[in-house]
Design a protein around this motif. Structure first.
Motif, PDB file in Angstrom:
ATOM      1  N   ALA A 127      -0.247   7.886   8.081  1.00 29.28           N
ATOM      2  CA  ALA A 127      -0.901   7.115   9.149  1.00 29.28           C
ATOM      3  C   ALA A 127      -1.043   8.032  10.353  1.00 29.28           C
ATOM      4  O   ALA A 127      -0.120   8.805  10.655  1.00 29.28           O
ATOM      5  CB  ALA A 127      -0.068   5.889   9.519  1.00 29.28           C
ATOM      6  N   GLU A 157      -3.079   5.093  -3.614  1.00 23.79           N
ATOM      7  CA  GLU A 157      -3.438   3.767  -4.119  1.00 23.79           C
ATOM      8  C   GLU A 157      -4.819   3.840  -4.779  1.00 23.79           C
ATOM      9  O   GLU A 157      -5.788   3.269  -4.290  1.00 23.79           O
ATOM     10  CB  GLU A 157      -3.374   2.693  -3.029  1.00 23.79           C
ATOM     11  N   LYS A 231       1.586  -7.955  12.755  1.00 20.94           N
ATOM     12  CA  LYS A 231       0.407  -7.225  12.270  1.00 20.94           C
ATOM     13  C   LYS A 231      -0.783  -8.181  12.211  1.00 20.94           C
ATOM     14  O   LYS A 231      -0.732  -9.210  11.528  1.00 20.94           O
ATOM     15  CB  LYS A 231       0.672  -6.663  10.868  1.00 20.94           C
ATOM     16  N   SER A 249      -6.568  -2.623  12.173  1.00 19.65           N
ATOM     17  CA  SER A 249      -5.238  -3.250  12.150  1.00 19.65           C
ATOM     18  C   SER A 249      -4.575  -3.088  13.502  1.00 19.65           C
ATOM     19  O   SER A 249      -4.649  -2.015  14.109  1.00 19.65           O
ATOM     20  CB  SER A 249      -4.349  -2.590  11.099  1.00 19.65           C
ATOM     21  N   HIS A 253       5.342  -2.457  16.325  1.00 24.50           N
ATOM     22  CA  HIS A 253       6.487  -1.952  15.555  1.00 24.50           C
ATOM     23  C   HIS A 253       7.814  -2.304  16.202  1.00 24.50           C
ATOM     24  O   HIS A 253       8.848  -1.826  15.732  1.00 24.50           O
ATOM     25  CB  HIS A 253       6.405  -0.430  15.429  1.00 24.50           C
TER      26      HIS A 253
HETATM   27  P1  ATP Z   1       1.603   1.132  10.839  1.00 27.15           P
HETATM   28  O1  ATP Z   1       1.575   1.881  12.131  1.00 27.15           O
HETATM   29  O2  ATP Z   1       2.121  -0.257  10.951  1.00 27.15           O
HETATM   30  O3  ATP Z   1       2.283   1.903   9.729  1.00 27.15           O
HETATM   31  P2  ATP Z   1      -1.024   2.053  10.507  1.00 27.15           P
HETATM   32  O4  ATP Z   1      -1.784   2.001  11.779  1.00 27.15           O
HETATM   33  O5  ATP Z   1      -0.296   3.287  10.309  1.00 27.15           O
HETATM   34  O6  ATP Z   1       0.080   0.930  10.401  1.00 27.15           O
HETATM   35  P3  ATP Z   1      -2.567   0.445   8.662  1.00 27.15           P
HETATM   36  O7  ATP Z   1      -2.400  -0.672   9.619  1.00 27.15           O
HETATM   37  O8  ATP Z   1      -1.946   0.310   7.332  1.00 27.15           O
HETATM   38  O9  ATP Z   1      -1.993   1.793   9.269  1.00 27.15           O
HETATM   39  O10 ATP Z   1      -4.084   0.835   8.474  1.00 27.15           O
HETATM   40  C1  ATP Z   1      -4.969   1.034   9.565  1.00 27.15           C
HETATM   41  C2  ATP Z   1      -6.402   0.949   9.083  1.00 27.15           C
HETATM   42  O11 ATP Z   1      -6.655   2.033   8.173  1.00 27.15           O
HETATM   43  C3  ATP Z   1      -6.746  -0.301   8.268  1.00 27.15           C
HETATM   44  O12 ATP Z   1      -7.152  -1.374   9.097  1.00 27.15           O
HETATM   45  C4  ATP Z   1      -7.930   0.180   7.436  1.00 27.15           C
HETATM   46  O13 ATP Z   1      -9.138   0.047   8.154  1.00 27.15           O
HETATM   47  C5  ATP Z   1      -7.618   1.647   7.205  1.00 27.15           C
HETATM   48  N1  ATP Z   1      -7.072   1.836   5.842  1.00 27.15           N
HETATM   49  C6  ATP Z   1      -5.829   1.554   5.412  1.00 27.15           C
HETATM   50  N2  ATP Z   1      -5.695   1.847   4.112  1.00 27.15           N
HETATM   51  C7  ATP Z   1      -6.880   2.344   3.696  1.00 27.15           C
HETATM   52  C8  ATP Z   1      -7.381   2.842   2.446  1.00 27.15           C
HETATM   53  N3  ATP Z   1      -6.621   2.921   1.355  1.00 27.15           N
HETATM   54  N4  ATP Z   1      -8.665   3.266   2.393  1.00 27.15           N
HETATM   55  C9  ATP Z   1      -9.454   3.232   3.486  1.00 27.15           C
HETATM   56  N5  ATP Z   1      -9.040   2.772   4.692  1.00 27.15           N
HETATM   57  C10 ATP Z   1      -7.772   2.334   4.807  1.00 27.15           C
END
Ligand code: ATP
Ligand code: ZN
Length: 308
Positions: A127, A157, A231, A249, A253
């Motif tokens: 991320a 995935e 979330k 998203s 946290h």
């Molecule tokens: P956290 O900080 O809680 O770990 P994050 O910001 O790191 O969350 P997610 O909330 O899981 O990450 O994902 C952010 C965005 O990334 C999602 O809304 C989506 O648009 C994109 N995303 C997540 N997984 C995929 C994927 N496998 N393929 C393409 N886009 C994705």
């Protein structure tokens, strides 16, 4: 339920094949791994600049990291506890001449050749926000920190869904500070994120969501995350109208990263953090799904927003 899922799967495969036929996506033979043509890449770039513009009034610091982080960073983050099934580690050949000959033989014989590869000190970034917490260990200024970060991310995935990629770009605004500041900031982005999707003409809505935590203990974590509304997702139809996909998203946290990365507020308590993550390929795909494969025929006001 099964019938709906089957129908959605067929829609996703059809959409993926059509994107490849149109030349927007370049297939690699690996599920969830694509190249992009000039136009698709240009669309992703325009979406990326819109995400920057959306946060610009708050004057974030801009940070950019390569798509790998240190092993120490992923260990501290708690990712291996919660999402081991998505993690990817980088290994590299470290053998002698004999091991090299054996490696080439195995490649030629189409055998598994990875045994001669030893772990390196980097893993693939899961991320975009993780390297930010690692960089900000220590005491925050009174007003906290706000960072604009974008990176390629890896999640194992593999899928036929062109919106579920193994390697994709995530552009995030990340806020670190005290609990009240973080809660207010997280809530304020909901309207902003909805406005962003609506300006792009996407048929989007906000939902309470949870992360796909690993194992049975993970189900409890997911339930608690939903109960506390930690979330939120903006979902929009991409391949399937009936099963919309998360394009943005909004994650709170609490003090998880503050504790694990040793980030404190000025009064010495663990910092709270939140991030808003925009999936750049997903937003571009949602645009093609909504407005059609011919970008030159997209509605004028959408072209205006994207500067086309
Ligand atoms: P956290 O900080 O809680 O770990 P994050 O910001 O790191 O969350 P997610 O909330 O899981 O990450 O994902 C952010 C965005 O990334 C999602 O809304 C989506 O648009 C994109 N995303 C997540 N997984 C995929 C994927 N496998 N393929 C393409 N886009 C994705
Ligand atoms: Zn994040």
């Amino acid at each position: 339920m099964l019938v709906i899922e089957e129908a959605a799967r067929a829609e996703r495969t059809h959409f993926r094949d059509e994107l490849v036929r149109q030349g927007l996506l370049v297939a690699t033979g690996v599920a969830g791994l694509f190249g992009y043509n000039e136009e698709f890449e240009d669309t992703v770039g325009r979406v990326d600049r819109q995400v920057t513009a959306l946060g610009q009034a708050d004057h974030p610091e801009v940070m950019r990291f390569p798509p790998t982080i240190s092993r120490a960073c992923i260990e501290r983050s708690g990712y291996l506890e919660s999402f081991p099934h998505f993690a990817g580690a980088v290994r590299s050949f470290d053998g002698d001449a004999r091991a090299h000959r054996s490696l080439l033989r195995r490649v030629e014989e189409e055998q598994d050749w990875s045994a001669g590869f030893a772990p390196t000190d980097v893993v693939l970034t899961p991320a975009a926000c993780y390297p930010v917490y690692d960089a900000l260990t220590g005491t925050l200024p009174d007003e906290g920190r706000l960072v604009d970060v974008m990176s390629y991310c890896f999640r194992h995935e593999p899928s036929d869904d062109p919106a579920r990629l193994q390697t994709f770009r995530m552009h995030e605004h990340v806020r670190l500070g005290d609990e009240t500041a973080i809660r207010t900031w997280h809530a304020s982005w909901l309207t902003r994120a909805q406005g962003f999707a609506s300006d792009l003409g996407l048929d989007a809505r906000a939902v309470v969501a949870s992360d796909p935590f690993f194992g049975r203990a993970g189900q409890l974590l997911a339930a608690s995350q939903r109960d506390q509304r930690l979330k939120l997702e903006i979902v929009a139809p991409i391949a399937s109208a009936g099963c919309p996909t998360a394009i943005i998203s909004l994650n709170c946290h609490q003090d998880h990263f503050g504790k694990s990365f040793g980030i404190q507020t000025a009064d010495g308590s663990p910092a709270h953090t939140a991030c808003v993550g925009f999936g750049l390929e997903r937003i571009a795909l949602a645009l093609y799904s909504r407005h059609g494969f011919r970008r030159s025929a997209w509605p004028r006001h959408i072209c205006g927003v994207l500067g086309l």
